[in-house]
Design a protein around this motif. Structure first.
Motif, mmCIF file in Angstrom:
data_model
loop_
_atom_site.group_PDB
_atom_site.id
_atom_site.type_symbol
_atom_site.label_atom_id
_atom_site.label_comp_id
_atom_site.label_asym_id
_atom_site.label_seq_id
_atom_site.Cartn_x
_atom_site.Cartn_y
_atom_site.Cartn_z
ATOM 1 N N THR A 54 43.655 20.509 -9.465
ATOM 2 C CA THR A 54 44.811 21.391 -9.602
ATOM 3 C C THR A 54 44.601 22.642 -8.743
ATOM 4 O O THR A 54 43.499 22.905 -8.251
ATOM 5 C CB THR A 54 45.019 21.824 -11.064
ATOM 6 O OG1 THR A 54 43.958 22.747 -11.423
ATOM 7 C CG2 THR A 54 44.992 20.629 -12.003
ATOM 8 N N ALA A 55 45.661 23.420 -8.612
ATOM 9 C CA ALA A 55 45.555 24.674 -7.876
ATOM 10 C C ALA A 55 44.560 25.613 -8.541
ATOM 11 O O ALA A 55 43.895 26.412 -7.862
ATOM 12 C CB ALA A 55 46.926 25.341 -7.780
ATOM 13 N N ILE A 56 44.424 25.516 -9.860
ATOM 14 C CA ILE A 56 43.491 26.389 -10.571
ATOM 15 C C ILE A 56 42.052 26.002 -10.252
ATOM 16 O O ILE A 56 41.176 26.870 -10.137
ATOM 17 C CB ILE A 56 43.737 26.350 -12.093
ATOM 18 C CG1 ILE A 56 45.221 26.591 -12.394
ATOM 19 C CG2 ILE A 56 42.884 27.386 -12.805
ATOM 20 C CD1 ILE A 56 45.742 27.916 -11.906
ATOM 21 N N ASP A 57 41.775 24.690 -10.104
ATOM 22 C CA ASP A 57 40.437 24.266 -9.657
ATOM 23 C C ASP A 57 40.082 24.967 -8.343
ATOM 24 O O ASP A 57 38.984 25.513 -8.191
ATOM 25 C CB ASP A 57 40.405 22.747 -9.417
ATOM 26 C CG ASP A 57 40.458 21.911 -10.678
ATOM 27 O OD1 ASP A 57 39.411 21.459 -11.126
ATOM 28 O OD2 ASP A 57 41.567 21.708 -11.202
ATOM 29 N N VAL A 58 41.015 24.906 -7.397
ATOM 30 C CA VAL A 58 40.769 25.466 -6.071
ATOM 31 C C VAL A 58 40.632 26.983 -6.138
ATOM 32 O O VAL A 58 39.730 27.574 -5.524
ATOM 33 C CB VAL A 58 41.885 25.056 -5.099
ATOM 34 C CG1 VAL A 58 41.680 25.698 -3.733
ATOM 35 C CG2 VAL A 58 41.946 23.533 -4.967
ATOM 36 N N GLU A 59 41.521 27.647 -6.886
ATOM 37 C CA GLU A 59 41.432 29.100 -7.039
ATOM 38 C C GLU A 59 40.083 29.519 -7.628
ATOM 39 O O GLU A 59 39.436 30.456 -7.139
ATOM 40 C CB GLU A 59 42.554 29.599 -7.954
ATOM 41 C CG GLU A 59 43.933 29.584 -7.335
ATOM 42 C CD GLU A 59 45.015 29.948 -8.338
ATOM 43 O OE1 GLU A 59 44.663 30.320 -9.478
ATOM 44 O OE2 GLU A 59 46.199 29.866 -7.998
ATOM 45 N N ASN A 60 39.679 28.817 -8.677
ATOM 46 C CA ASN A 60 38.408 29.153 -9.325
ATOM 47 C C ASN A 60 37.225 29.003 -8.377
ATOM 48 O O ASN A 60 36.351 29.868 -8.301
ATOM 49 C CB ASN A 60 38.191 28.277 -10.561
ATOM 50 C CG ASN A 60 38.906 28.799 -11.783
ATOM 51 O OD1 ASN A 60 39.576 29.826 -11.744
ATOM 52 N ND2 ASN A 60 38.772 28.085 -12.896
ATOM 53 N N GLU A 61 37.193 27.875 -7.650
ATOM 54 C CA GLU A 61 36.055 27.663 -6.761
ATOM 55 C C GLU A 61 36.036 28.674 -5.624
ATOM 56 O O GLU A 61 34.976 29.195 -5.260
ATOM 57 C CB GLU A 61 36.056 26.244 -6.199
ATOM 58 C CG GLU A 61 34.821 25.963 -5.359
ATOM 59 C CD GLU A 61 34.642 24.503 -5.006
ATOM 60 O OE1 GLU A 61 34.327 24.222 -3.838
ATOM 61 O OE2 GLU A 61 34.805 23.658 -5.907
ATOM 62 N N ASN A 62 37.210 28.960 -5.047
ATOM 63 C CA ASN A 62 37.264 29.947 -3.960
ATOM 64 C C ASN A 62 36.790 31.317 -4.448
ATOM 65 O O ASN A 62 36.053 32.020 -3.745
ATOM 66 C CB ASN A 62 38.687 30.047 -3.407
ATOM 67 C CG ASN A 62 39.073 28.837 -2.586
ATOM 68 O OD1 ASN A 62 38.222 28.065 -2.142
ATOM 69 N ND2 ASN A 62 40.371 28.656 -2.373
ATOM 70 N N TYR A 63 37.235 31.692 -5.633
ATOM 71 C CA TYR A 63 36.844 32.985 -6.197
ATOM 72 C C TYR A 63 35.338 33.045 -6.437
ATOM 73 O O TYR A 63 34.655 33.995 -6.021
ATOM 74 C CB TYR A 63 37.600 33.224 -7.503
ATOM 75 C CG TYR A 63 37.037 34.361 -8.317
ATOM 76 C CD1 TYR A 63 37.150 35.673 -7.892
ATOM 77 C CD2 TYR A 63 36.373 34.119 -9.519
ATOM 78 C CE1 TYR A 63 36.612 36.726 -8.635
ATOM 79 C CE2 TYR A 63 35.840 35.148 -10.265
ATOM 80 C CZ TYR A 63 35.960 36.457 -9.817
ATOM 81 O OH TYR A 63 35.428 37.476 -10.551
ATOM 82 N N ILE A 64 34.798 32.028 -7.114
ATOM 83 C CA ILE A 64 33.365 32.016 -7.441
ATOM 84 C C ILE A 64 32.532 32.029 -6.169
ATOM 85 O O ILE A 64 31.569 32.801 -6.043
ATOM 86 C CB ILE A 64 33.038 30.784 -8.313
ATOM 87 C CG1 ILE A 64 33.710 30.903 -9.675
ATOM 88 C CG2 ILE A 64 31.519 30.632 -8.476
ATOM 89 C CD1 ILE A 64 33.662 29.632 -10.505
ATOM 90 N N SER A 65 32.889 31.189 -5.210
ATOM 91 C CA SER A 65 32.121 31.099 -3.959
ATOM 92 C C SER A 65 32.158 32.416 -3.186
ATOM 93 O O SER A 65 31.136 32.884 -2.670
ATOM 94 C CB SER A 65 32.662 29.965 -3.084
ATOM 95 O OG SER A 65 32.541 28.712 -3.735
ATOM 96 N N THR A 66 33.339 33.022 -3.116
ATOM 97 C CA THR A 66 33.480 34.280 -2.385
ATOM 98 C C THR A 66 32.620 35.376 -2.996
ATOM 99 O O THR A 66 31.918 36.118 -2.285
ATOM 100 C CB THR A 66 34.953 34.725 -2.371
ATOM 101 O OG1 THR A 66 35.733 33.739 -1.681
ATOM 102 C CG2 THR A 66 35.114 36.065 -1.666
#
Length: 342
Positions: free
Chosen positions: A102-114
């Motif tokens: 989902t878009a939330i999966d992607v948002e979460n991973e981008n946030y954590i990685s950044t």
């Protein structure tokens, strides 16, 4: 690095972050999230330990897991109500219709990685969504974070509460620290190699008492069917369950989140979990954080297949397609023998 500073770092979620444009404005969601977050902190004994060598990483991982968990609550709160908008999830399939993000999966991973790279620019990151259907990057000796931004995505999209954010950290090519946050059950799991495992700040019991003597016939046995849909794979998985039921077990469970499966075995809610009878095996982000939590609570984690049985606990191969974890070595061996028909 003081206990007071660490507590502030954990409980004061950054106001300015990559999520600033997507902050959830629901009154119920924000109220519940703030009340949840104020209860969580890194256990004092870890912060005061003179031998815990990943305090900075641990404090950051807890902060990021809590923030990513908060990002999941709007969908959970709106599911099945007039406020629900499934289009907001932007579901994209991977291998098949059962495997999606989902878009939330992607948002979460981008946030954590950044945020990790801001703090530790020399560290490597292996994430589920950045890997996608490609080859999983190799785990080297470099400090490496292994992230599952939402484990239990199907549960999450369906509004079922059993999903979590999983952040694992590896040193010298092996799991070293794990943080798991399940926002809808309000549980934060922490494990650090050599320093124990905790749920909501309270240390989990090691393998003693009932956990130490549990047998298969008295066990709650967990498995996940995953995304395997091939007829041959389905037959293998169903046959394994048939063997368990014919042997006799207390009950079986399929919860839809491999990371929470490991956490629940760690705290004794379930007694053994296995995967890899067919092609339903897991990935490094399904194992990493949960492995530390399970092993630090005294559980035995090994490979389901006999060829890798000697690779246990922190020597477990995160790239293996098979795994079995139980509250004691005997129940692990008993379940392996039954499931594989040995």
């Amino acid at each position: 690095f003081t206990v007071a500073a660490a507590a502030v770092a954990v409980t004061s979620i950054a106001a300015a972050s990559a999520f600033s444009a997507i902050k959830r404005s629901s009154h119920n969601s924000s109220t519940r999230s703030s009340s949840k977050h104020q209860h969580f902190s890194v256990p004092k004994e870890l912060l005061e330990s003179t031998t815990c060598d990943c305090k900075d990483e641990l404090v950051l991982a807890v902060q990021l897991a809590l923030e990513a968990g908060k990002n999941m609550t709007k969908h959970y709160d709106s599911k099945g109500t007039a406020d629900e908008n499934m289009g907001d999830l932007e579901i994209n399939t991977k291998m098949n219709d059962a495997d999606f993000a989902t878009a939330i999966d992607v948002e979460n991973e981008n946030y954590i990685s950044t945020e990790i790279l801001k703090r530790f620019p020399g560290h490597a990151i292996i994430g589920e969504e950045s890997t996608g259907t490609g080859t999983v990057p190799s785990l080297t000796k470099d400090p490496t974070w292994i992230i599952d931004p939402i484990d239990g995505t199907t549960n999450f999209a369906s509004g079922l509460p059993l999903s979590c954010v999983s952040i694992g950290f590896c040193r010298d090519g092996k799991p070293h620290m794990g943080v798991v946050f399940a926002p809808m059950t309000n549980e934060l799991y922490i494990g650090v190699q050599g320093h124990g495992a905790y749920r909501n700040g309270i240390r989990l019991l090691v393998c003693s008492g009932e956990k130490a003597t549990k047998t298969l016939s008295h066990s709650v046995v967990n498995f996940e069917f995953g995304y395997a849909r091939d007829e041959g794979d389905v037959e293998k998985m169903v046959l394994a369950v048939k063997r368990l039921l014919q042997h006799g077990v207390r009950t079986t469970r399929t919860l839809g989140s491999g990371v929470l499966d490991l956490c629940y075995v760690a705290c004794g809610r379930m007694d053994v979990v296995y995967t890899g009878v067919a092609s339903e095996g897991w990935k490094p982000w399904d194992y990493c954080a949960g492995l530390v939590i399970a092993v630090e609570s005294g559980c035995t984690m090994s490979h389901l297949g006999p060829s890798e049985m000697d690779k246990t606990d922190y020597d477990f191969n995160l790239y293996s397609k098979s795994m079995i974890c139980g509250v004691n070595p005997n129940v692990v061996d008993e379940c392996r023998t039954c499931v594989l028909g040995l």
